[in-house]
Scaffold this active site. Structure first.
Site, PDB file in Angstrom:
ATOM      1  N   ARG A 142      38.112  15.479  -3.406  1.00  0.00           N
ATOM      2  CA  ARG A 142      39.499  16.355  -4.063  1.00  0.00           C
ATOM      3  C   ARG A 142      38.644  17.747  -4.172  1.00  0.00           C
ATOM      4  NH1 ARG A 142      39.947  15.857  -9.968  1.00  0.00           N
ATOM      5  NH2 ARG A 142      38.355  17.618  -9.997  1.00  0.00           N
ATOM      6  N   HIS A 188      41.758  18.973 -10.640  1.00  0.00           N
ATOM      7  CA  HIS A 188      42.453  17.949 -10.994  1.00  0.00           C
ATOM      8  C   HIS A 188      43.885  18.386 -10.999  1.00  0.00           C
ATOM      9  CE1 HIS A 188      44.200  14.168 -12.696  1.00  0.00           C
ATOM     10  NE2 HIS A 188      44.814  14.788 -13.475  1.00  0.00           N
ATOM     11  N   TYR A 244      32.141  20.830 -14.159  1.00  0.00           N
ATOM     12  CA  TYR A 244      31.651  19.528 -14.190  1.00  0.00           C
ATOM     13  C   TYR A 244      31.107  19.141 -12.482  1.00  0.00           C
ATOM     14  CZ  TYR A 244      36.526  18.507 -12.729  1.00  0.00           C
ATOM     15  OH  TYR A 244      37.708  18.453 -12.437  1.00  0.00           O
TER      16      TYR A 244
END
Length: 393
Positions: free
Chosen positions: A287, A291, A300
């Site tokens: 990805r 998200h 992160y």
């Protein structure tokens, strides 16, 4: 022709399962795989066509023109996905789940299906919806907040997106069993993410699918992240290794290789159609964005990882292969870009043209047959809204 995911083949590359590589190698949890790993791969990251005697037969009909068509799909999908992100950033959509980087996994698997097959997806499979024939405006209705569902499921053979993580796997299994009971050879496909494989619904669906030999394919897009949690946190071995425990063959494929994804999905669908039951496909991809547009992956994600995955870009590798064959002319490339821009424009215009629905239309399609309970609720809500109209006067 036997499928590569038939029971007698499924684990052959790893007869000693104790030596099978773990999901989490040394280094970042989301580091990209190498070309020497155990993934099914037909096109290398540098655009070289690889030979695979097991999987080549499944794509022997894919000539240069067909490969260009797959490339076109991915270009269009990427372009309208970027447009949707822009619309959200401009306040025109409430939210959007980007699919940047996952184009090959979605296009390759979607193009392996027949029109009478049925798709059950999560919220990120807008590339699959495009391949199934979704209208540009239908892709954004829900995210604009003007409808409870974006498209007519029966019109394109795809259920509306499931927000409850993993629940669609149960729906797909039930539908598949219905197909078998009806004597149809249609197949259902459940798209899930790597995080969803830790949900009870997915495991319950696999238990039931295996027990009933349901013609369903569990297609997992392992994009390395369940929101902000890396896949290595919950899976110390490849996700496909979970399937054999339920009596379901599992196969791992390079999710950034559209040709390999097409081959593996065709094999899995063929197996289901022949009455041999479900298959679990793990498409290893990445990805590249957040998200959803409410997420900030810079908090992160290791700063160097996106660049490493960008070198394995699903569009770039097919483009390199086509160019090496002289199959992608400048004119054809221009036509593809023009189509992508046109579709993105239609998404934008369709989004901006959506009108705010009447509040009471919320009750229009709750049940097929009118219910006194729903009618009472509708009347109560109408009275509630009327209070505000009186105040405004």
């Amino acid at each position: 022709m036997r499928s590569d995911v038939s029971p007698d083949r499924a684990l052959r590359p790893h007869e000693d399962q104790g030596t099978r590589p773990t999901t989490v190698p040394d280094g970042p949890d989301d580091a990209p795989p190498t070309d020497a790993d155990d993934l099914v791969r037909l096109v290398s990251a540098t655009g070289e066509r690889l030979t695979d005697p097991v999987h080549d037969p499944w794509v022997q009909d894919v000539d240069d023109d067909a490969l260009v068509a797959l490339y076109e799909d991915m270009v269009v999908v990427r372009r309208f996905d970027i447009e949707a992100v822009a619309l959200q950033r401009q306040g025109q959509l409430g939210l959007w789940p980007p699919l940047l980087g996952q184009e090959a996994a979605q296009v390759g698997s979607a193009r392996a299906l027949r029109r009478d097959d049925f798709v059950f997806s999560s919220y990120r499979e807008n590339g699959v919806a495009y391949c199934r024939g979704a209208d540009p405006t239908d892709l954004v209705r829900v995210w604009r907040g003007t409808a409870l569902s974006g498209w007519d499921p029966w019109a394109i053979g795809m259920a509306t997106p499931q927000i409850v993580v993993g629940a669609q796997s149960l729906h797909a299994t039930g539908y598949a069993i219905g197909c078998r009971l009806d004597g149809a050879d249609a197949v259902s496909v459940a798209y899930v993410g790597d995080g969803a494989t830790s949900q009870g619904d997915v495991h319950e669906a696999m238990v039931f699918a295996a027990s009933a030999s349901a013609p369903v394919v569990f297609f997992c897009q392992n994009n390395q992240w369940a929101i902000s949690e890396p896949v290595g946190l919950v899976a110390r071995r490849p996700l496909a290794d979970r399937a054999p425990g339920y009596g379901i063959p599992g196969v791992r494929v390079d999710g950034n290789d559209v040709l390999a994804v097409l081959a593996v999905t065709r094999a899995a669908v063929d197996r289901a159609r022949r009455g041999e039951g479900p298959t679990f496909v793990e498409a290893v991809t990445y990805r590249m964005g957040p998200h959803t547009t409410s997420d900030d992956p810079t908090r992160y994600v290791d700063v160097d990882t996106p660049a490493q995955w960008a070198a394995r870009d699903p569009l770039l590798r097919v483009e390199r292969l086509l160019e090496s064959r002289g199959a992608l002319s400048e004119d054809r490339s221009g036509e593809i870009k023009e189509k992508a821009e046109s579709f993105a424009h239609q998404v934008r215009e369709g989004c901006l043209g959506l009108a705010v629905p009447d509040a009471l239309s919320l009750f229009d399609h709750v049940l097929v047959t009118p219910s006194p309970v729903v009618e009472r609720q509708r009347d109560e809500y109408a009275a509630y809204l009327a209070m505000y109209e009186e105040v405004e006067r």
